[in-house]
Design a protein around this motif. Structure first.
Motif, PDB file in Angstrom:
ATOM      1  N   VAL A   1      -7.035   5.369   8.335  1.00 18.28           N
ATOM      2  CA  VAL A   1      -7.224   5.042   6.920  1.00 18.28           C
ATOM      3  C   VAL A   1      -6.254   5.843   6.055  1.00 18.28           C
ATOM      4  N   MET A   2      -6.126   7.132   6.351  1.00 19.61           N
ATOM      5  CA  MET A   2      -5.233   7.988   5.566  1.00 19.61           C
ATOM      6  C   MET A   2      -3.762   7.701   5.830  1.00 19.61           C
ATOM      7  N   GLY A   3      -3.463   7.196   7.037  1.00 22.32           N
ATOM      8  CA  GLY A   3      -2.070   6.991   7.425  1.00 22.32           C
ATOM      9  C   GLY A   3      -1.479   8.149   8.192  1.00 22.32           C
ATOM     10  N   VAL A   4      -2.334   9.058   8.666  1.00 23.47           N
ATOM     11  CA  VAL A   4      -1.858  10.208   9.445  1.00 23.47           C
ATOM     12  C   VAL A   4      -1.613   9.766  10.886  1.00 23.47           C
ATOM     13  N   GLU A   5      -0.387   9.931  11.345  1.00 25.04           N
ATOM     14  CA  GLU A   5      -0.044   9.513  12.704  1.00 25.04           C
ATOM     15  C   GLU A   5      -0.083  10.660  13.708  1.00 25.04           C
ATOM     16  N   ASP A   6       0.012  11.889  13.206  1.00 23.44           N
ATOM     17  CA  ASP A   6       0.064  13.047  14.103  1.00 23.44           C
ATOM     18  C   ASP A   6      -1.240  13.831  13.998  1.00 23.44           C
ATOM     19  N   VAL A   7      -2.187  13.512  14.879  1.00 20.40           N
ATOM     20  CA  VAL A   7      -3.463  14.215  14.929  1.00 20.40           C
ATOM     21  C   VAL A   7      -3.509  15.014  16.226  1.00 20.40           C
ATOM     22  N   ARG A   8      -3.709  16.311  16.116  1.00 19.21           N
ATOM     23  CA  ARG A   8      -3.805  17.176  17.282  1.00 19.21           C
ATOM     24  C   ARG A   8      -5.268  17.564  17.481  1.00 19.21           C
ATOM     25  N   MET A   9      -5.813  17.271  18.638  1.00 24.68           N
ATOM     26  CA  MET A   9      -7.184  17.664  18.965  1.00 24.68           C
ATOM     27  C   MET A   9      -7.104  18.834  19.936  1.00 24.68           C
TER      28      MET A   9
ATOM     29  N   ILE B   1      -5.271  25.402  -8.061  1.00 25.35           N
ATOM     30  CA  ILE B   1      -4.605  24.133  -7.781  1.00 25.35           C
ATOM     31  C   ILE B   1      -5.664  23.048  -7.845  1.00 25.35           C
ATOM     32  N   VAL B   2      -5.456  22.048  -8.683  1.00 27.11           N
ATOM     33  CA  VAL B   2      -6.365  20.903  -8.761  1.00 27.11           C
ATOM     34  C   VAL B   2      -5.505  19.646  -8.741  1.00 27.11           C
ATOM     35  N   HIS B   3      -5.694  18.819  -7.710  1.00 25.93           N
ATOM     36  CA  HIS B   3      -4.947  17.578  -7.586  1.00 25.93           C
ATOM     37  C   HIS B   3      -5.801  16.404  -8.043  1.00 25.93           C
ATOM     38  N   ASP B   4      -5.244  15.600  -8.925  1.00 25.96           N
ATOM     39  CA  ASP B   4      -5.894  14.362  -9.332  1.00 25.96           C
ATOM     40  C   ASP B   4      -5.504  13.291  -8.321  1.00 25.96           C
ATOM     41  N   VAL B   5      -6.473  12.847  -7.523  1.00 30.71           N
ATOM     42  CA  VAL B   5      -6.181  11.859  -6.478  1.00 30.71           C
ATOM     43  C   VAL B   5      -6.860  10.525  -6.795  1.00 30.71           C
ATOM     44  N   SER B   6      -6.974  10.228  -8.081  1.00 35.66           N
ATOM     45  CA  SER B   6      -7.685   9.022  -8.516  1.00 35.66           C
ATOM     46  C   SER B   6      -7.136   7.758  -7.872  1.00 35.66           C
ATOM     47  N   ARG B   7      -5.833   7.691  -7.701  1.00 40.70           N
ATOM     48  CA  ARG B   7      -5.247   6.451  -7.174  1.00 40.70           C
ATOM     49  C   ARG B   7      -5.656   6.203  -5.725  1.00 40.70           C
ATOM     50  N   PHE B   8      -6.167   7.233  -5.072  1.00 45.08           N
ATOM     51  CA  PHE B   8      -6.600   7.089  -3.687  1.00 45.08           C
ATOM     52  C   PHE B   8      -8.118   7.163  -3.542  1.00 45.08           C
ATOM     53  N   MET B   9      -8.841   7.004  -4.661  1.00 41.52           N
ATOM     54  CA  MET B   9     -10.293   7.206  -4.594  1.00 41.52           C
ATOM     55  C   MET B   9     -10.948   6.274  -3.568  1.00 41.52           C
ATOM     56  N   GLN B  10     -10.632   4.991  -3.602  1.00 39.92           N
ATOM     57  CA  GLN B  10     -11.298   4.072  -2.679  1.00 39.92           C
ATOM     58  C   GLN B  10     -10.934   4.381  -1.232  1.00 39.92           C
ATOM     59  N   ARG B  11      -9.674   4.705  -0.980  1.00 42.09           N
ATOM     60  CA  ARG B  11      -9.291   5.059   0.392  1.00 42.09           C
ATOM     61  C   ARG B  11      -9.916   6.384   0.817  1.00 42.09           C
ATOM     62  N   LYS B  12     -10.124   7.284  -0.124  1.00 43.51           N
ATOM     63  CA  LYS B  12     -10.813   8.534   0.211  1.00 43.51           C
ATOM     64  C   LYS B  12     -12.244   8.222   0.639  1.00 43.51           C
ATOM     65  N   ILE B  13     -12.925   7.357  -0.096  1.00 39.42           N
ATOM     66  CA  ILE B  13     -14.283   6.980   0.281  1.00 39.42           C
ATOM     67  C   ILE B  13     -14.284   6.322   1.657  1.00 39.42           C
ATOM     68  N   GLU B  14     -13.287   5.473   1.924  1.00 33.96           N
ATOM     69  CA  GLU B  14     -13.193   4.826   3.233  1.00 33.96           C
ATOM     70  C   GLU B  14     -12.933   5.855   4.338  1.00 33.96           C
ATOM     71  N   THR B  15     -12.185   6.895   4.025  1.00 31.45           N
ATOM     72  CA  THR B  15     -11.944   7.960   5.001  1.00 31.45           C
ATOM     73  C   THR B  15     -13.242   8.673   5.352  1.00 31.45           C
TER      74      THR B  15
END
Length: 225
Positions: A78-86, A171-185
């Motif tokens: 959902v986020m678009g992260v391709e490099d996930v290390r477990m 530091i405060v980031h306004d991530v409003s444009r990604f709100m729906q994708r954040k909820i989906e995450t």
């Protein structure tokens, strides 16, 4: 109030559990990715000791690690992260690991990726022992790097005393444009978050501005050496 998110060379996110990334930093991750900055997410455990098994329950203690691994992969997609290390550490044991060994593992990631920014928990201000242990290891690993070469270290804190003792987030980031994708995450971590996300969506539908602001403002503290 809001901070400008500067361009980065590479961002490394280090948290102990699947879903740690979703609540506090997924909008920031998506902003960096939208700007073309590569993001690596290192997740120390599979959260196999998580209290929730779905609502109604659909997981068991035996199946939960496999489910949470899939949920982590789904959230990354959902986020678009391709490099996930477990990293394969057992949940709720991070605090008991040898300090040097865990720091060495984080150091290896720093050496490989050469990030310009690292995101983790602020040790002592992130409630869960695994959170604090992860933050301490990251701080130690970054501290091994000469000061003029260290990546920026942005920390998430949410203990009751964090603002009293650390001051307000710088530091405060306004991530409003990604709100729906954040909820989906967050929703991707279904076994742990079904009740949370249903409450969020009800409040958003009711125009709850406090809830919307909480979701769309991501707060960080730069680590005080």
């Amino acid at each position: 109030m809001y901070s400008v998110m500067k361009s980065e060379q590479h961002v490394l996110v280090v948290f102990p559990h699947p879903d740690d990334e979703a609540f506090g930093v997924s909008g920031t991750i998506m902003t960096h990715l939208a700007e073309g900055t590569p993001v690596t997410y290192a997740c120390l455990t599979l959260g196999e000791m998580g209290r929730n098994l779905g609502n109604p329950p659909f997981a068991t203690r035996e199946s939960l690690p496999f489910i949470r691994k899939q949920e982590l992969e789904d959230a990354a997609r959902v986020m678009g992260v391709e490099d996930v290390r477990m990293l394969g550490i057992r949940d709720k044991t991070v605090e008991f690991l040898n300090d040097r060994d865990l720091t060495d593992r984080i150091t290896a990631l720093l050496d490989e990726l050469q990030p310009s920014k690292v995101i983790t928990f602020y040790p002592g201000y992130s409630v869960h022992p695994d959170h604090d242990a992860t933050g301490r290891a990251v701080v130690r690993a970054v501290g091994r790097i000469p000061k003029d070469q260290q990546p920026t270290l942005h920390c998430v804190a949410f203990s009751k005393n964090c603002v009293d003792e650390l001051g307000p987030p710088n530091i405060v980031h306004d991530v409003s444009r990604f709100m729906q994708r954040k909820i989906e995450t967050v929703k991707a971590h279904k076994s742990q978050t079904q009740l949370t996300t249903s409450t969020w969506e009800e409040k958003i539908a009711d125009g709850d501005t406090e809830m919307i602001q909480w979701i769309t403002n991501e707060r960080f503290w730069t680590y005080q050496w």
